[in-house]
Motif scaffolding. Structure first.
Motif, mmCIF file in Angstrom:
data_model
loop_
_atom_site.group_PDB
_atom_site.id
_atom_site.type_symbol
_atom_site.label_atom_id
_atom_site.label_comp_id
_atom_site.label_asym_id
_atom_site.label_seq_id
_atom_site.Cartn_x
_atom_site.Cartn_y
_atom_site.Cartn_z
ATOM 1 N N TYR A 216 -26.550 33.614 3.948
ATOM 2 C CA TYR A 216 -26.033 33.133 5.149
ATOM 3 C C TYR A 216 -26.017 34.734 5.767
ATOM 4 O O TYR A 216 -26.069 35.050 6.827
ATOM 5 N N LEU A 217 -26.080 35.666 4.982
ATOM 6 C CA LEU A 217 -25.814 37.291 5.320
ATOM 7 C C LEU A 217 -26.875 37.688 6.204
ATOM 8 O O LEU A 217 -26.667 38.376 7.099
ATOM 9 N N SER A 218 -28.204 36.976 5.944
ATOM 10 C CA SER A 218 -29.307 37.322 6.785
ATOM 11 C C SER A 218 -29.155 36.787 8.266
ATOM 12 O O SER A 218 -29.917 37.200 9.234
ATOM 13 N N GLN A 219 -28.398 35.964 8.652
ATOM 14 C CA GLN A 219 -28.029 35.394 9.805
ATOM 15 C C GLN A 219 -26.964 36.303 10.570
ATOM 16 O O GLN A 219 -26.739 35.761 11.746
ATOM 17 N N LEU A 220 -26.285 37.057 9.933
ATOM 18 C CA LEU A 220 -25.150 37.869 10.616
ATOM 19 C C LEU A 220 -25.858 38.689 11.623
ATOM 20 O O LEU A 220 -26.617 39.537 11.389
ATOM 21 N N THR A 221 -25.097 38.920 12.690
ATOM 22 C CA THR A 221 -25.495 39.883 13.788
ATOM 23 C C THR A 221 -24.712 41.284 13.694
ATOM 24 O O THR A 221 -24.717 42.394 14.358
ATOM 25 N N GLY A 222 -23.419 40.967 13.230
ATOM 26 C CA GLY A 222 -22.555 42.276 13.183
ATOM 27 C C GLY A 222 -21.563 42.285 14.108
ATOM 28 O O GLY A 222 -20.669 43.174 14.265
ATOM 29 N N ASN A 223 -21.711 41.094 14.950
ATOM 30 C CA ASN A 223 -20.679 40.990 16.317
ATOM 31 C C ASN A 223 -19.996 39.863 15.727
ATOM 32 O O ASN A 223 -19.078 39.436 16.971
ATOM 33 N N GLU A 224 -19.758 39.265 14.795
ATOM 34 C CA GLU A 224 -18.971 38.265 14.563
ATOM 35 C C GLU A 224 -17.611 38.853 14.180
ATOM 36 O O GLU A 224 -17.126 39.954 14.075
ATOM 37 N N TYR B 33 -23.751 25.922 8.607
ATOM 38 C CA TYR B 33 -24.834 26.247 7.730
ATOM 39 C C TYR B 33 -24.814 25.732 6.381
ATOM 40 O O TYR B 33 -25.687 25.426 5.851
ATOM 41 N N MET B 34 -23.451 25.754 5.891
ATOM 42 C CA MET B 34 -23.095 25.294 4.446
ATOM 43 C C MET B 34 -23.545 23.698 4.331
ATOM 44 O O MET B 34 -24.015 23.461 3.520
#
Length: 253
Positions: free
Chosen positions: A95-103, A32-33
């Motif tokens: 990038y926070l908006s792309q996190l699912t919480g399952n990382e 992403y970066m």
């Protein structure tokens, strides 16, 4: 089949590292970066090799450990480090908006999420040129968190805000601490929390080292044997004893 040893291998083009449980999520972030955000101050992910090791591009520059060389004790050097951390946070926040919480992350996320935190923003993880910070490496400790959390640990390592005065006296530490916070652009209302947050960060580091060593992780076992925990405990005592003095020096009434 002969088992290929997994070690860190560095060449002029890439760095090969053992895969960890969080490697996939770290590589996704680096993609992403470097691809979506087009930044050049973090390594480019290069996938997994045939031996099951992750590969990232090599970032050129000098990397230093302690004691810091004079070129990293200059005003321009600490300004550049704080500026690099600010740039990293500003870019990574989206990038926070792309996190699912399952990382999967090495560190547990126990706070609000403002940015992606490097969590070990120290001279030994920053490439430099002529004393100026240019790149950020080793993202094993990556996870979401607050700006303040990453800033105080970065300041702790870059000033450095250590109990011993082998490089800087009290006034020198406070001056560099204030400069780091100002160069980063930390909001003034966060200044009163800087030392208490730094103490909390070191306390959690000690707990993490102890639990990791108990699980058999040799790196942390070696660190404990070498007295790292005693050093952090001494730094915590120093910060507690001098909190009001330090805050006064950096402009907290």
């Amino acid at each position: 089949m002969k088992k290929v040893p997994r070690v860190i291998v560095v060449t002029s083009e890439k760095v090969t590292r053992p895969v960890k449980p969080w490697t996939t999520d770290v590589q996704r972030f680096l993609t992403y970066m470097t691809v979506e955000k087009q930044v050049s101050f973090v390594p480019k992910p290069m996938g997994i090799d045939d031996n099951g090791n992750e590969m990232v591009s090599f970032l050129a520059g000098e990397v230093f450990d302690y004691p810091l060389p004079n070129q990293l004790l200059s005003d321009t050097s600490i300004d550049s480090a704080a500026n690099l951390l600010r740039k990293f946070h500003d870019v990574s926040a989206d990038y926070l908006s792309q996190l699912t919480g399952n990382e999967k992350w090495l560190f547990k996320c126990h706070m609000s999420q403002e940015v992606m935190c490097h969590n070990d923003f120290a001279p030994y993880n920053v490439t430099t040129r002529n004393g100026l910070a240019t790149g950020l490496i080793d993202f094993d400790t990556l996870c979401p968190g607050t700006r303040l959390w990453d800033v105080v640990y970065g300041a702790y390592r870059w000033v450095p805000v250590y109990s011993e005065e082998f490089q800087l006296d009290f006034k020198g530490k406070c001056s560099r601490l204030q400069r780091f916070l100002q160069a980063y652009g930390l909001e003034k209302e966060s200044y009163p929390k800087v030392i208490s947050c730094m103490i909390e960060r070191l306390q959690l580091l000690i707990q993490f080292m102890i639990s990791s060593a108990a699980k058999g992780e040799e790196n942390f076992q070696n660190d404990i044997e070498q007295g790292h925990i005693e050093k952090y405990e001494a730094d915590i005592r120093y910060l507690r004893e001098n909190e009001l003095r330090i805050l006064s020096e950096i402009g907290v009434a």
